[in-house]
Design a protein around this motif. Sequence first.
Motif, PDB file in Angstrom:
ATOM      1  N   TRP A 145     -62.637  77.692  46.794  1.00 32.10           N
ATOM      2  CA  TRP A 145     -61.337  77.882  46.130  1.00 32.10           C
ATOM      3  C   TRP A 145     -61.408  79.040  45.133  1.00 32.10           C
ATOM      4  O   TRP A 145     -60.408  79.674  44.838  1.00 32.10           O
ATOM      5  CB  TRP A 145     -60.930  76.627  45.350  1.00 32.10           C
TER       6      TRP A 145
ATOM      7  N   SER B  20     -58.604  82.081  43.783  1.00 37.79           N
ATOM      8  CA  SER B  20     -58.064  82.052  42.424  1.00 37.79           C
ATOM      9  C   SER B  20     -58.591  83.185  41.549  1.00 37.79           C
ATOM     10  O   SER B  20     -57.924  83.582  40.607  1.00 37.79           O
ATOM     11  CB  SER B  20     -58.304  80.690  41.777  1.00 37.79           C
TER      12      SER B  20
ATOM     13  N   THR C  12     -52.737  73.297  42.614  1.00 36.42           N
ATOM     14  CA  THR C  12     -53.731  73.309  43.686  1.00 36.42           C
ATOM     15  C   THR C  12     -54.416  74.678  43.759  1.00 36.42           C
ATOM     16  O   THR C  12     -53.753  75.704  43.732  1.00 36.42           O
ATOM     17  CB  THR C  12     -53.052  73.060  45.045  1.00 36.42           C
ATOM     18  N   GLY C  13     -55.727  74.670  43.878  1.00 40.96           N
ATOM     19  CA  GLY C  13     -56.456  75.922  44.032  1.00 40.96           C
ATOM     20  C   GLY C  13     -56.951  76.509  42.718  1.00 40.96           C
ATOM     21  O   GLY C  13     -57.841  77.337  42.707  1.00 40.96           O
TER      22      GLY C  13
ATOM     23  N   SER D 214     -58.983  76.699  39.237  1.00 43.43           N
ATOM     24  CA  SER D 214     -60.239  76.097  38.817  1.00 43.43           C
ATOM     25  C   SER D 214     -60.710  76.588  37.464  1.00 43.43           C
ATOM     26  O   SER D 214     -60.311  77.634  36.984  1.00 43.43           O
ATOM     27  CB  SER D 214     -61.324  76.329  39.878  1.00 43.43           C
TER      28      SER D 214
ATOM     29  N   THR E  66     -62.085  71.994  40.114  1.00 41.85           N
ATOM     30  CA  THR E  66     -61.033  72.569  40.939  1.00 41.85           C
ATOM     31  C   THR E  66     -59.984  71.523  41.265  1.00 41.85           C
ATOM     32  O   THR E  66     -60.321  70.371  41.558  1.00 41.85           O
ATOM     33  CB  THR E  66     -61.631  73.106  42.259  1.00 41.85           C
TER      34      THR E  66
ATOM     35  N   SER F 104     -57.545  70.184  43.942  1.00 46.23           N
ATOM     36  CA  SER F 104     -57.417  70.249  45.389  1.00 46.23           C
ATOM     37  C   SER F 104     -56.247  69.371  45.840  1.00 46.23           C
ATOM     38  O   SER F 104     -55.646  68.670  45.021  1.00 46.23           O
ATOM     39  CB  SER F 104     -58.739  69.781  46.018  1.00 46.23           C
TER      40      SER F 104
END
Lengths: 165, 122
Positions: free
Chosen positions: A128, A132, B105-106, B108, B119, B121
């Motif tokens: 992820w 980001s 979402t996504g 972190s 994170t 999710s």
Amino acid sequence: MGKKVAYAGMMIALAFVFGYIENVAIRDVFIPGIKIGLANIVVIVALWKFGNKMAFTVSIIRVVLSGATYGNAYSFVYSVSGGMCALILMIVLKKYTNFSVKGVSVAGAVAHNVAQLLVAVILLGNKWLFVSYLPLLLISGVIMGLVTGVIGTAVMKRMIFSERL
Amino acid sequence: MSDENNKEVKGLKKKEKLLIVAVIVVAVVVMISGTVINAFIPAGKVIITVGNKEYETVSLKENKRIVIENEYGENIIIIKDEQVFMERADCPNKTCVKKGKITKTGQSIVCLPHRLTVTISD
């Protein structure tokens, strides 16, 4: 030879001081985790005025010194991968394109950031992070690369280097 | 030759500008796709990893204070009202604490010195 060693020592010391300034004095001025890359000014000058070997020497010794002073084994992995990717790309671009100091510096800064992000994704096992953090790191790479490139250009215009090394 | 010099005085060469534009385009595309992910995939859980292993997964709906102590150091993660933030960390740079709250979402929070990620999710 002696002169070259003296220059190398001077540049390593300067790069180390720049690293100190960034790690201690002006940390997180802009966005947490984003640095200007002041030490890269020294690497750029070394690359242009003294060549690949000198740039490599200054870069790797600085990374080892800074790592031993402020970092741990993990931060060292980030520094080495970022520094070496940036340096390799800068050497290639300087050799095979007509990029100016600024263009090479931008490419180096972006490569540095992308390499560190890749290492982070691998070491932390969290994909992820790529989505980001990539945009921020790309754009900050462009901006900081331009900043160090402009400063590097200005420094080289004003500095007088001994012709016989 | 003089033409070439003039270009340099003015600023960047064409290829250099192209490189910068390309990098910015990639950044924007990734940013937009990230935003789309945030908008269409509802946030459901919080995944915490230490090293590259999963440490704990918590529902975002829960209110929880998670204390992680290991050989790297101490981190305190707060999950409250579907927001996640690092309350405390004894790492040298505190980048994780300064990151503030994450909600989508996504997103972190990373504590590099402690090899820790938090994170959100789906």
